[in-house]
Design a protein around this motif. Structure first.
Motif, PDB file in Angstrom:
ATOM      1  N   VAL A  98       0.859  -1.181   0.000  1.00 43.48           N
ATOM      2  CA  VAL A  98       0.000   0.000   0.000  1.00 43.48           C
ATOM      3  C   VAL A  98       0.895   1.231   0.000  1.00 43.48           C
ATOM      4  CG1 VAL A  98      -0.202   0.078   2.529  1.00 43.48           C
ATOM      5  CG2 VAL A  98      -1.973   1.139   1.133  1.00 43.48           C
ATOM      6  N   ALA A  99       0.443   2.251  -0.683  1.00 43.24           N
ATOM      7  CA  ALA A  99       1.133   3.540  -0.677  1.00 43.24           C
ATOM      8  C   ALA A  99       0.082   4.611  -0.451  1.00 43.24           C
ATOM      9  CB  ALA A  99       1.848   3.785  -2.006  1.00 43.24           C
ATOM     10  N   ALA A 100       0.434   5.581   0.364  1.00 40.75           N
ATOM     11  CA  ALA A 100      -0.455   6.716   0.617  1.00 40.75           C
ATOM     12  C   ALA A 100       0.099   7.937  -0.106  1.00 40.75           C
ATOM     13  CB  ALA A 100      -0.556   6.992   2.110  1.00 40.75           C
ATOM     14  N   VAL A 101      -0.784   8.664  -0.764  1.00 44.99           N
ATOM     15  CA  VAL A 101      -0.424   9.914  -1.424  1.00 44.99           C
ATOM     16  C   VAL A 101      -1.215  11.017  -0.739  1.00 44.99           C
ATOM     17  CG1 VAL A 101      -0.378  11.220  -3.581  1.00 44.99           C
ATOM     18  CG2 VAL A 101       0.021   8.732  -3.611  1.00 44.99           C
ATOM     19  N   TRP A 102      -0.471  11.935  -0.156  1.00 41.58           N
ATOM     20  CA  TRP A 102      -1.064  13.029   0.614  1.00 41.58           C
ATOM     21  C   TRP A 102      -0.849  14.354  -0.090  1.00 41.58           C
ATOM     22  CZ3 TRP A 102      -3.613  11.621   4.899  1.00 41.58           C
ATOM     23  CH2 TRP A 102      -3.256  10.413   5.509  1.00 41.58           C
ATOM     24  N   PRO A 103      -1.913  15.025  -0.543  1.00 40.50           N
ATOM     25  CA  PRO A 103      -1.719  16.393  -1.014  1.00 40.50           C
ATOM     26  C   PRO A 103      -1.421  17.270   0.201  1.00 40.50           C
ATOM     27  CG  PRO A 103      -4.047  15.827  -1.031  1.00 40.50           C
ATOM     28  CD  PRO A 103      -3.301  14.603  -0.608  1.00 40.50           C
ATOM     29  N   ARG A 104      -0.570  18.232   0.024  1.00 45.93           N
ATOM     30  CA  ARG A 104      -0.248  19.155   1.112  1.00 45.93           C
ATOM     31  C   ARG A 104      -0.669  20.554   0.696  1.00 45.93           C
ATOM     32  NH1 ARG A 104       2.521  16.486   5.254  1.00 45.93           N
ATOM     33  NH2 ARG A 104       1.569  18.230   6.368  1.00 45.93           N
ATOM     34  N   TYR A 105      -1.110  21.340   1.690  1.00 49.11           N
ATOM     35  CA  TYR A 105      -1.705  22.641   1.431  1.00 49.11           C
ATOM     36  C   TYR A 105      -1.084  23.728   2.310  1.00 49.11           C
ATOM     37  CZ  TYR A 105      -5.314  19.897  -0.914  1.00 49.11           C
ATOM     38  OH  TYR A 105      -5.986  19.040  -1.761  1.00 49.11           O
ATOM     39  N   ARG A 106      -1.016  24.923   1.753  1.00 48.30           N
ATOM     40  CA  ARG A 106      -0.493  26.058   2.517  1.00 48.30           C
ATOM     41  C   ARG A 106      -1.443  26.468   3.633  1.00 48.30           C
ATOM     42  NH1 ARG A 106       1.190  26.829  -2.621  1.00 48.30           N
ATOM     43  NH2 ARG A 106      -0.529  28.157  -3.248  1.00 48.30           N
ATOM     44  N   TRP A 107      -2.710  26.055   3.597  1.00 43.16           N
ATOM     45  CA  TRP A 107      -3.655  26.392   4.662  1.00 43.16           C
ATOM     46  C   TRP A 107      -3.582  25.436   5.854  1.00 43.16           C
ATOM     47  CZ3 TRP A 107      -6.457  22.045   4.934  1.00 43.16           C
ATOM     48  CH2 TRP A 107      -6.854  21.397   3.758  1.00 43.16           C
ATOM     49  N   GLU A 108      -2.744  24.416   5.784  1.00 40.91           N
ATOM     50  CA  GLU A 108      -2.593  23.509   6.920  1.00 40.91           C
ATOM     51  C   GLU A 108      -2.003  24.271   8.113  1.00 40.91           C
ATOM     52  OE1 GLU A 108      -0.969  19.472   6.178  1.00 40.91           O
ATOM     53  OE2 GLU A 108      -0.770  20.209   4.112  1.00 40.91           O
ATOM     54  N   PRO A 109      -2.300  23.809   9.335  1.00 42.42           N
ATOM     55  CA  PRO A 109      -1.699  24.455  10.504  1.00 42.42           C
ATOM     56  C   PRO A 109      -0.173  24.487  10.377  1.00 42.42           C
ATOM     57  CG  PRO A 109      -3.359  22.855  11.182  1.00 42.42           C
ATOM     58  CD  PRO A 109      -3.172  22.695   9.697  1.00 42.42           C
ATOM     59  N   VAL A 110       0.425  25.611  10.725  1.00 40.95           N
ATOM     60  CA  VAL A 110       1.863  25.819  10.556  1.00 40.95           C
ATOM     61  C   VAL A 110       2.668  24.709  11.234  1.00 40.95           C
ATOM     62  CG1 VAL A 110       3.777  27.388  11.080  1.00 40.95           C
ATOM     63  CG2 VAL A 110       1.601  28.296  10.276  1.00 40.95           C
ATOM     64  N   ASP A 111       2.232  24.259  12.404  1.00 38.55           N
ATOM     65  CA  ASP A 111       2.997  23.248  13.136  1.00 38.55           C
ATOM     66  C   ASP A 111       2.893  21.861  12.507  1.00 38.55           C
ATOM     67  OD1 ASP A 111       0.283  23.236  13.959  1.00 38.55           O
ATOM     68  OD2 ASP A 111       0.802  22.216  15.825  1.00 38.55           O
ATOM     69  N   LEU A 112       2.013  21.680  11.507  1.00 41.28           N
ATOM     70  CA  LEU A 112       1.855  20.385  10.846  1.00 41.28           C
ATOM     71  C   LEU A 112       2.216  20.415   9.364  1.00 41.28           C
ATOM     72  CD1 LEU A 112      -1.551  19.332  12.435  1.00 41.28           C
ATOM     73  CD2 LEU A 112       0.718  18.411  12.975  1.00 41.28           C
ATOM     74  N   ARG A 113       2.253  21.579   8.785  1.00 39.13           N
ATOM     75  CA  ARG A 113       2.393  21.739   7.338  1.00 39.13           C
ATOM     76  C   ARG A 113       3.599  21.011   6.749  1.00 39.13           C
ATOM     77  NH1 ARG A 113       2.750  27.649   6.235  1.00 39.13           N
ATOM     78  NH2 ARG A 113       0.660  27.567   7.094  1.00 39.13           N
ATOM     79  N   ASP A 114       4.723  21.060   7.398  1.00 39.66           N
ATOM     80  CA  ASP A 114       5.944  20.462   6.864  1.00 39.66           C
ATOM     81  C   ASP A 114       6.349  19.196   7.613  1.00 39.66           C
ATOM     82  OD1 ASP A 114       6.259  22.454   4.922  1.00 39.66           O
ATOM     83  OD2 ASP A 114       7.194  23.792   6.385  1.00 39.66           O
ATOM     84  N   ARG A 115       5.397  18.570   8.262  1.00 45.10           N
ATOM     85  CA  ARG A 115       5.689  17.372   9.042  1.00 45.10           C
ATOM     86  C   ARG A 115       4.849  16.212   8.529  1.00 45.10           C
ATOM     87  NH1 ARG A 115       6.407  18.858  15.110  1.00 45.10           N
ATOM     88  NH2 ARG A 115       8.084  17.350  14.876  1.00 45.10           N
ATOM     89  N   SER A 116       5.106  15.053   9.030  1.00 45.30           N
ATOM     90  CA  SER A 116       4.343  13.878   8.629  1.00 45.30           C
ATOM     91  C   SER A 116       2.858  14.072   8.918  1.00 45.30           C
ATOM     92  CB  SER A 116       4.847  12.644   9.387  1.00 45.30           C
ATOM     93  OG  SER A 116       3.967  11.555   9.172  1.00 45.30           O
ATOM     94  N   VAL A 117       2.037  13.637   7.980  1.00 43.60           N
ATOM     95  CA  VAL A 117       0.586  13.713   8.163  1.00 43.60           C
ATOM     96  C   VAL A 117       0.163  12.885   9.373  1.00 43.60           C
ATOM     97  CG1 VAL A 117      -1.617  13.140   7.067  1.00 43.60           C
ATOM     98  CG2 VAL A 117       0.196  14.179   5.733  1.00 43.60           C
ATOM     99  N   ARG A 118       0.939  11.893   9.730  1.00 39.88           N
ATOM    100  CA  ARG A 118       0.621  11.037  10.883  1.00 39.88           C
ATOM    101  C   ARG A 118       0.587  11.834  12.186  1.00 39.88           C
ATOM    102  NH1 ARG A 118      -1.680   6.943   8.471  1.00 39.88           N
ATOM    103  NH2 ARG A 118      -0.445   6.218   6.738  1.00 39.88           N
ATOM    104  N   ARG A 119       1.099  13.058  12.172  1.00 36.41           N
ATOM    105  CA  ARG A 119       1.078  13.891  13.380  1.00 36.41           C
ATOM    106  C   ARG A 119      -0.261  14.602  13.594  1.00 36.41           C
ATOM    107  NH1 ARG A 119       6.205  15.481  15.918  1.00 36.41           N
ATOM    108  NH2 ARG A 119       7.755  14.062  15.069  1.00 36.41           N
ATOM    109  N   TYR A 120      -1.140  14.528  12.603  1.00 36.16           N
ATOM    110  CA  TYR A 120      -2.465  15.115  12.796  1.00 36.16           C
ATOM    111  C   TYR A 120      -3.170  14.379  13.925  1.00 36.16           C
ATOM    112  CZ  TYR A 120      -2.864  18.412   8.950  1.00 36.16           C
ATOM    113  OH  TYR A 120      -2.721  19.508   8.145  1.00 36.16           O
TER     114      TYR A 120
END
Length: 161
Positions: free
Chosen positions: A101-123
């Motif tokens: 399995v592979a996960a593809v995550w779009p990333r957005y500039r509107w994401e919270p600053v503390d999560l934007r450049d980190r693994s999505v698993r931190r949500y």
């Protein structure tokens, strides 16, 4: 359609009963993920339900799977950028277990600053389970746009060609 497809997503895709499937690709199924707090989050599910790890695939199937990951990632990025100019790219994750399995995550500039450049698993876990973000009829436009992008990528041939 009943919810039994969730018990074995690959087997239900093979039977044509998995409503999350976008397209059958060479080595698996492109599907929309059930948690859409990052709109466009998609998965590539390997197409052999007996294989439990990516490394168990023969080399030619691993290469085909990775080519499909590339194709799905390109389609997600193209689609998400067209639908939301705040899309800044995609992250790709290949977990080590749970079948190929592979996960593809779009990333957005509107994401919270503390999560934007980190693994999505931190949500926070609440985001993953919140019914507001659950895949549903409200995602039909996204589903159609992703299918069209996947179809265009098939017409373009293999990545890098």
């Amino acid at each position: 359609m009943d919810e039994g497809w969730r018990e074995d997503r690959v087997a239900s895709a093979l039977r044509g009963e998995n409503p999350a499937v976008l397209r059958r690709l060479d080595a698996g199924f492109a599907v929309l993920a059930e948690a859409q707090f990052l709109p466009g989050h998609a998965l590539l599910l390997g197409d052999d339900p007996t294989v439990r790890r990516f490394a168990e695939l023969p080399r030619e199937r691993r290469v085909a799977f990775l080519a499909d990951v590339d194709r799905l990632a390109g389609a997600v990025e193209e689609t998400c950028r067209a639908l939301d100019p705040a899309c800044s790219g995609v992250d790709v994750e290949l977990p080590g277990s749970g079948g190929p399995v592979a996960a593809v995550w779009p990333r957005y500039r509107w994401e919270p600053v503390d999560l934007r450049d980190r693994s999505v698993r931190r949500y926070p876990e609440e985001r993953w389970r919140d019914p507001f973000f659950a895949l549903g009829r409200g995602h039909d436009g996204l589903r159609s746009a992703l299918r069209a992008a996947l179809d265009r990528s098939a017409e373009d041939g293999p990545a890098g060609a």
